[in-house]
Write a protein that holds these residues in place. Structure first.
Motif, PDB file in Angstrom:
ATOM      1  N   ALA A   1      29.553  35.297  36.505  1.00 55.29           N
ATOM      2  CA  ALA A   1      29.896  34.466  37.666  1.00 55.29           C
ATOM      3  C   ALA A   1      30.683  33.236  37.233  1.00 55.29           C
ATOM      4  O   ALA A   1      31.668  32.861  37.887  1.00 55.29           O
ATOM      5  N   MET A   2      30.258  32.629  36.140  1.00 56.82           N
ATOM      6  CA  MET A   2      30.949  31.438  35.656  1.00 56.82           C
ATOM      7  C   MET A   2      32.359  31.767  35.175  1.00 56.82           C
ATOM      8  O   MET A   2      33.313  31.022  35.453  1.00 56.82           O
ATOM      9  N   VAL A   3      32.516  32.873  34.472  1.00 58.93           N
ATOM     10  CA  VAL A   3      33.832  33.225  33.939  1.00 58.93           C
ATOM     11  C   VAL A   3      34.782  33.611  35.074  1.00 58.93           C
ATOM     12  O   VAL A   3      35.949  33.201  35.083  1.00 58.93           O
ATOM     13  N   TYR A   4      34.293  34.380  36.047  1.00 63.36           N
ATOM     14  CA  TYR A   4      35.152  34.718  37.191  1.00 63.36           C
ATOM     15  C   TYR A   4      35.531  33.465  37.979  1.00 63.36           C
ATOM     16  O   TYR A   4      36.665  33.328  38.442  1.00 63.36           O
ATOM     17  N   ALA A   5      34.597  32.525  38.137  1.00 65.09           N
ATOM     18  CA  ALA A   5      34.910  31.264  38.822  1.00 65.09           C
ATOM     19  C   ALA A   5      35.952  30.471  38.028  1.00 65.09           C
ATOM     20  O   ALA A   5      36.857  29.857  38.612  1.00 65.09           O
ATOM     21  N   LEU A   6      35.832  30.492  36.714  1.00 63.79           N
ATOM     22  CA  LEU A   6      36.797  29.822  35.848  1.00 63.79           C
ATOM     23  C   LEU A   6      38.193  30.425  36.034  1.00 63.79           C
ATOM     24  O   LEU A   6      39.182  29.692  36.148  1.00 63.79           O
ATOM     25  N   PHE A   7      38.269  31.746  36.097  1.00 64.67           N
ATOM     26  CA  PHE A   7      39.555  32.408  36.324  1.00 64.67           C
ATOM     27  C   PHE A   7      40.120  32.025  37.686  1.00 64.67           C
ATOM     28  O   PHE A   7      41.311  31.743  37.813  1.00 64.67           O
ATOM     29  N   SER A   8      39.274  32.003  38.716  1.00 69.98           N
ATOM     30  CA  SER A   8      39.731  31.611  40.050  1.00 69.98           C
ATOM     31  C   SER A   8      40.278  30.187  40.039  1.00 69.98           C
ATOM     32  O   SER A   8      41.351  29.920  40.602  1.00 69.98           O
ATOM     33  N   ALA A   9      39.554  29.288  39.395  1.00 67.26           N
ATOM     34  CA  ALA A   9      39.993  27.890  39.322  1.00 67.26           C
ATOM     35  C   ALA A   9      41.299  27.763  38.530  1.00 67.26           C
ATOM     36  O   ALA A   9      42.190  26.981  38.915  1.00 67.26           O
ATOM     37  N   ALA A  10      41.432  28.530  37.462  1.00 68.66           N
ATOM     38  CA  ALA A  10      42.657  28.477  36.659  1.00 68.66           C
ATOM     39  C   ALA A  10      43.854  28.956  37.468  1.00 68.66           C
ATOM     40  O   ALA A  10      44.935  28.355  37.419  1.00 68.66           O
ATOM     41  N   PHE A  11      43.678  30.035  38.226  1.00 67.38           N
ATOM     42  CA  PHE A  11      44.766  30.524  39.071  1.00 67.38           C
ATOM     43  C   PHE A  11      45.078  29.537  40.183  1.00 67.38           C
ATOM     44  O   PHE A  11      46.233  29.339  40.537  1.00 67.38           O
ATOM     45  N   ALA A  12      44.044  28.915  40.752  1.00 69.18           N
ATOM     46  CA  ALA A  12      44.250  27.922  41.812  1.00 69.18           C
ATOM     47  C   ALA A  12      45.050  26.736  41.285  1.00 69.18           C
ATOM     48  O   ALA A  12      45.926  26.211  41.977  1.00 69.18           O
ATOM     49  N   ALA A  13      44.767  26.332  40.050  1.00 67.36           N
ATOM     50  CA  ALA A  13      45.494  25.213  39.448  1.00 67.36           C
ATOM     51  C   ALA A  13      46.945  25.586  39.174  1.00 67.36           C
ATOM     52  O   ALA A  13      47.847  24.764  39.326  1.00 67.36           O
ATOM     53  N   ALA A  14      47.179  26.846  38.772  1.00 67.76           N
ATOM     54  CA  ALA A  14      48.533  27.283  38.461  1.00 67.76           C
ATOM     55  C   ALA A  14      49.353  27.520  39.731  1.00 67.76           C
ATOM     56  O   ALA A  14      50.499  27.096  39.830  1.00 67.76           O
ATOM     57  N   TYR A  15      48.764  28.224  40.690  1.00 68.85           N
ATOM     58  CA  TYR A  15      49.437  28.508  41.959  1.00 68.85           C
ATOM     59  C   TYR A  15      48.381  28.930  42.965  1.00 68.85           C
ATOM     60  O   TYR A  15      47.885  30.059  42.919  1.00 68.85           O
ATOM     61  N   PHE A  16      48.024  28.029  43.863  1.00 65.79           N
ATOM     62  CA  PHE A  16      46.930  28.267  44.800  1.00 65.79           C
ATOM     63  C   PHE A  16      47.185  29.473  45.699  1.00 65.79           C
ATOM     64  O   PHE A  16      46.247  30.123  46.159  1.00 65.79           O
ATOM     65  N   GLY A  17      48.431  29.807  45.940  1.00 65.02           N
ATOM     66  CA  GLY A  17      48.768  30.927  46.812  1.00 65.02           C
ATOM     67  C   GLY A  17      48.564  32.292  46.188  1.00 65.02           C
ATOM     68  O   GLY A  17      48.716  33.315  46.861  1.00 65.02           O
ATOM     69  N   SER A  18      48.216  32.345  44.917  1.00 64.51           N
ATOM     70  CA  SER A  18      48.009  33.621  44.232  1.00 64.51           C
ATOM     71  C   SER A  18      46.837  34.384  44.838  1.00 64.51           C
ATOM     72  O   SER A  18      45.798  33.809  45.150  1.00 64.51           O
ATOM     73  N   THR A  19      46.995  35.692  44.977  1.00 58.81           N
ATOM     74  CA  THR A  19      45.891  36.520  45.468  1.00 58.81           C
ATOM     75  C   THR A  19      44.725  36.555  44.484  1.00 58.81           C
ATOM     76  O   THR A  19      43.605  36.908  44.854  1.00 58.81           O
ATOM     77  N   ALA A  20      44.987  36.170  43.240  1.00 53.76           N
ATOM     78  CA  ALA A  20      43.916  36.147  42.238  1.00 53.76           C
ATOM     79  C   ALA A  20      42.857  35.092  42.558  1.00 53.76           C
ATOM     80  O   ALA A  20      41.696  35.242  42.179  1.00 53.76           O
ATOM     81  N   VAL A  21      43.233  34.036  43.270  1.00 55.59           N
ATOM     82  CA  VAL A  21      42.288  32.966  43.604  1.00 55.59           C
ATOM     83  C   VAL A  21      41.108  33.524  44.408  1.00 55.59           C
ATOM     84  O   VAL A  21      39.957  33.405  43.993  1.00 55.59           O
ATOM     85  N   PRO A  22      41.352  34.174  45.562  1.00 59.03           N
ATOM     86  CA  PRO A  22      40.200  34.698  46.303  1.00 59.03           C
ATOM     87  C   PRO A  22      39.544  35.906  45.647  1.00 59.03           C
ATOM     88  O   PRO A  22      38.331  36.096  45.780  1.00 59.03           O
ATOM     89  N   ILE A  23      40.319  36.719  44.936  1.00 62.02           N
ATOM     90  CA  ILE A  23      39.736  37.908  44.301  1.00 62.02           C
ATOM     91  C   ILE A  23      38.734  37.500  43.225  1.00 62.02           C
ATOM     92  O   ILE A  23      37.596  37.987  43.206  1.00 62.02           O
ATOM     93  N   TYR A  24      39.140  36.610  42.315  1.00 62.90           N
ATOM     94  CA  TYR A  24      38.206  36.171  41.272  1.00 62.90           C
ATOM     95  C   TYR A  24      37.040  35.383  41.875  1.00 62.90           C
ATOM     96  O   TYR A  24      35.911  35.476  41.397  1.00 62.90           O
ATOM     97  N   ALA A  25      37.293  34.629  42.945  1.00 62.23           N
ATOM     98  CA  ALA A  25      36.205  33.916  43.625  1.00 62.23           C
ATOM     99  C   ALA A  25      35.222  34.918  44.236  1.00 62.23           C
ATOM    100  O   ALA A  25      33.998  34.718  44.176  1.00 62.23           O
ATOM    101  N   LEU A  26      35.741  35.990  44.810  1.00 59.22           N
ATOM    102  CA  LEU A  26      34.879  37.036  45.375  1.00 59.22           C
ATOM    103  C   LEU A  26      34.058  37.715  44.276  1.00 59.22           C
ATOM    104  O   LEU A  26      32.868  37.980  44.457  1.00 59.22           O
TER     105      LEU A  26
END
Length: 143
Positions: free
Chosen positions: A89-114
């Motif tokens: 859970a922590m690593v997937y949240a970290l990936f979501s946050a990293a993608f959000a920081a790079a480009y919030f519009g990336s589909t990876a943000v909600p996918i990794y958060a999910l």
């Protein structure tokens, strides 16, 4: 006075799905090509190499799957599940946050958060199973 625990649910579909996601994600990153070469992965690859992430996800997936496969046969298996999914859970949240920081519009943000939310749901179930197993280990009976 005996403590009574409710037997945990046998439905582990979400956990098996998360085992598959983590194991496949990790194995894919260990294949001999650069899966994380796009700029969106730059933040996470600054923290660790792709092979490190791949090994981490693969190991977490295998440990989670192994503990889930033997769940209930040994008292400590829910604890192993809890640790594996909590780390996941922590690593997937970290990936979501990293993608959000790079480009919030990336589909990876909600996918990794999910995926992180799925792991949190698995952690809740594992914690309940651990409490149930602890009760059995200490002589409690089923309700």
């Amino acid at each position: 006075m005996a403590v009574h625990y409710t037997r945990p649910s046998k439905n582990r579909n979400l956990e098996w799905f998360m085992v598959a996601v983590s194991t496949l994600f990790g194995a894919w990153q260990l294949l001999p090509f650069d899966a994380m070469i796009t700029p969106a992965y730059e933040t996470v690859t600054d923290w660790a190499q792709e092979t490190v992430w791949g090994a981490l996800f693969l190991v977490l997936g295998v440990i989670h799957g192994g503990a889930l496969g033997i769940n209930g046969r040994v008292w400590w298996s829910p604890l192993v599940r809890f640790v594996a999914v909590s780390l996941g859970a922590m690593v997937y949240a970290l990936f979501s946050a990293a993608f959000a920081a790079a480009y919030f519009g990336s589909t990876a943000v909600p996918i990794y958060a999910l995926f992180s939310a799925g792991m949190i749901a698995c952690a809740i179930v594992a914690a309940r199973d651990a409490e149930y197993a602890r009760g059995l280990k200490h002589g409690a009976t089923d309700a």
